[in-house]
Design an enzyme around this catalytic site. Structure first.
Site, mmCIF file in Angstrom:
data_model
loop_
_atom_site.group_PDB
_atom_site.id
_atom_site.type_symbol
_atom_site.label_atom_id
_atom_site.label_comp_id
_atom_site.label_asym_id
_atom_site.label_seq_id
_atom_site.Cartn_x
_atom_site.Cartn_y
_atom_site.Cartn_z
ATOM 1 N NE ARG A 1 51.461 72.223 111.579
ATOM 2 C CZ ARG A 1 50.755 71.081 111.568
ATOM 3 N NH1 ARG A 1 50.388 70.511 112.694
ATOM 4 N NH2 ARG A 1 50.430 70.517 110.431
ATOM 5 C CG HIS B 1 43.549 60.159 112.432
ATOM 6 N ND1 HIS B 1 42.992 61.001 113.377
ATOM 7 C CD2 HIS B 1 44.080 60.955 111.482
ATOM 8 C CE1 HIS B 1 43.195 62.255 113.009
ATOM 9 N NE2 HIS B 1 43.864 62.245 111.864
ATOM 10 C CG ASP C 1 48.954 68.428 117.914
ATOM 11 O OD1 ASP C 1 49.637 68.731 116.918
ATOM 12 O OD2 ASP C 1 47.739 68.195 117.854
ATOM 13 C CB SER D 1 50.028 67.116 114.296
ATOM 14 O OG SER D 1 48.723 67.420 114.685
ATOM 15 C CE LYS E 1 46.302 65.364 117.139
ATOM 16 N NZ LYS E 1 45.732 66.475 116.392
HETATM 17 N N1 URA Z 1 45.082 66.648 111.727
HETATM 18 C C1 URA Z 1 45.855 66.816 112.839
HETATM 19 O O1 URA Z 1 45.513 66.352 113.926
HETATM 20 N N2 URA Z 1 47.002 67.483 112.710
HETATM 21 C C2 URA Z 1 47.433 68.002 111.538
HETATM 22 O O2 URA Z 1 48.490 68.576 111.496
HETATM 23 C C3 URA Z 1 46.616 67.836 110.401
HETATM 24 C C4 URA Z 1 45.436 67.135 110.526
#
Ligand code: URA
Length: 429
Positions: free
Chosen positions: A172, A86, A165, A187, A191
């Site tokens: 946010r 990621h 999320d 966040s 995932k």
């Molecule tokens: N990517 C995400 O999935 N969440 C965040 O808060 C910032 C970047």
């Protein structure tokens, strides 16, 4: 239904610097997802978290509550170990495209659930959608089959994964609370943990084109995410990588696919190759398959074979010509000298304004739009030489893109010092 807590109490606790209990956190995340905690209440709590922070226990509990808001995937039935990567998002960051097939060459399955770009950073799905016929949405069964047969999947995350999320991220985005490290970490990791990967390598970007502008903040984010992954039983490693200048020579969807295919054919810009190889080595090591000659699979065609199979399995035609923008305009060097700075943020905003990115989630993107660089920091240039080429289908966008590039390039007298650092700055495990 009677609620176990009062949202105002939870908000006041965090406002007054108290640690929230696990029960408070479980309740507030669940109640917000069900709609029992109002948007304005969660927005106040998110701001209190941004200002006052969270302990490791609170972040871990918050992440668990977000995972529990949706489904969990399970790859344990696959015959291969799994590893995912990621990136926290950057300009010209096309690394997933060559990386996923490269790792799959060595018998490790890569389930890469990706997103679309918002703002100046591009999204992997937008890039792959510039390949004729390629489909981002796959059923869980089709994803499993492709992982078993091809070894790599890049697809859209289903709506069942961490729905808390999805709701919180959108909130946010409009309340100035994206930058809270506990919220970014939970966040991303909710995932990734819900996705069920066995190993995870995080590419935490630092510099003008990244969320984290300083090394200290990037290190804290990386440490927090590595701890969350490790606590959840996922082998997790983070690399801190430079995002002060774009990765490679392209920013924009089809332009980045073209460059990725060059890397898969054994060529491509050195920084893209270096980061792809390093991340592949880390993923293989984390999945228990380390010690392989990764670079060889880029030069001998094995990674290209998996790329072609991966694209075809999702309906794409790997041989179809990539879309090209209808209009181009060059940006020329104003003076002789050496390029000492080429700012990632300026290039990212220019590519976005040319049509490569979107301002709202529902906006379409232009496949051919973006910025092509002809030089990188360290290059010697002559006045009038091409620094970059802007690509778009809608030429009225050139002026706003040029504004974004105003001041983005520094050309110093020949012989000036250039502080060009390595792509990989640090490793956190
Ligand atoms: N990517 C995400 O999935 N969440 C965040 O808060 C910032 C970047």
């Amino acid at each position: 239904m009677s609620e176990s807590f009062d949202a105002v109490d939870v908000i006041s606790h965090k406002r007054d610097h108290h640690e929230l209990s696990d029960d408070e956190i479980r309740w507030v995340v669940d109640a917000y997802t069900r709609g029992a905690v109002a948007e304005e209440q969660m927005s106040a709590l998110a701001m209190a978290i941004l200002l006052n922070g969270m302990t490791r226990r609170e972040i871990s509990s918050w992440t668990a509550a977000m995972i529990a808001s949706g489904e969990r995937m399970d790859f344990s039935g696959l015959s291969r170990p799994t590893a995912d990567k990621h990136s926290t998002g950057g300009v010209g960051d096309k690394i997933t495209l060559p990386l996923a097939p490269l790792v799959a060459v060595f018998g490790v399955a890569v389930p890469q659930l990706s997103g679309r770009g918002l703002g100046h950073t591009g999204g992997t799905l937008d890039k792959l959608e510039s390949v004729t016929g390629w489909q981002a949405s796959l059923s869980n069964e089709a994803m499993m089959r492709q992982l078993e047969e091809v070894g790599a999947v890049v697809c859209a995350a289903g709506s069942g994964l961490a729905p808390a999320d999805k709701k919180l991220y959108a909130l946010r985005d409009v309340t100035g609370t994206v930058e809270a490290i506990p919220l970014i970490a939970s966040s991303i990791m909710s995932k990734k943990i819900a996705e069920g990967t066995g190993a995870l390598v995080l590419d935490v970007k630092v510099g003008s084109g990244a969320f984290m502008k300083t090394r200290e903040d990037a290190t804290e984010l990386a440490r927090t995410m590595v701890d969350l992954g490790t606590d959840a039983g996922v082998t997790t490693v983070a690399l801190l990588t430079d995002m002060s200048t774009p990765l490679g020579l392209t920013a924009g969807n089809a332009l980045e696919v073209r460059e990725s295919v060059e890397v898969l054919a054994g060529g491509g810009p050195q920084d893209v190759v270096e980061l792809t190889v390093r991340l592949a080595e880390e993923m293989l090591e984390a999945a228990g398959r380390g010690g392989q000659d990764v670079r060889a699979a880029l030069t001998d065609g094995r990674a290209m074979d998996v790329w072609r199979a991966m694209v075809s399995a999702q309906g794409g035609d790997p041989d179809a010509p990539l879309p090209v923008a209808r209009h181009t305009q060059d940006v020329l060097a104003p003076a002789d000298g050496v390029v000492t700075r080429l700012d990632a943020y300026g290039v990212g905003v220019a590519a976005w304004r040319l049509g490569a990115g979107r301002a709202r989630k529902e906006d379409p993107v232009q496949a051919g739009a973006g910025v092509e660089l002809h030089v990188k920091p360290g290059a010697t240039v002559r006045a009038g030489e091409r620094l970059m080429t802007l690509h778009t289908d809608t030429p009225e966008r050139f002026a706003r893109a040029e504004e974004a590039l105003d001041g983005a390039v520094t050309i110093a007298p020949a012989g000036s010092r250039t502080d060009i650092g390595p792509v990989v700055i640090d490793r956190i495990a």
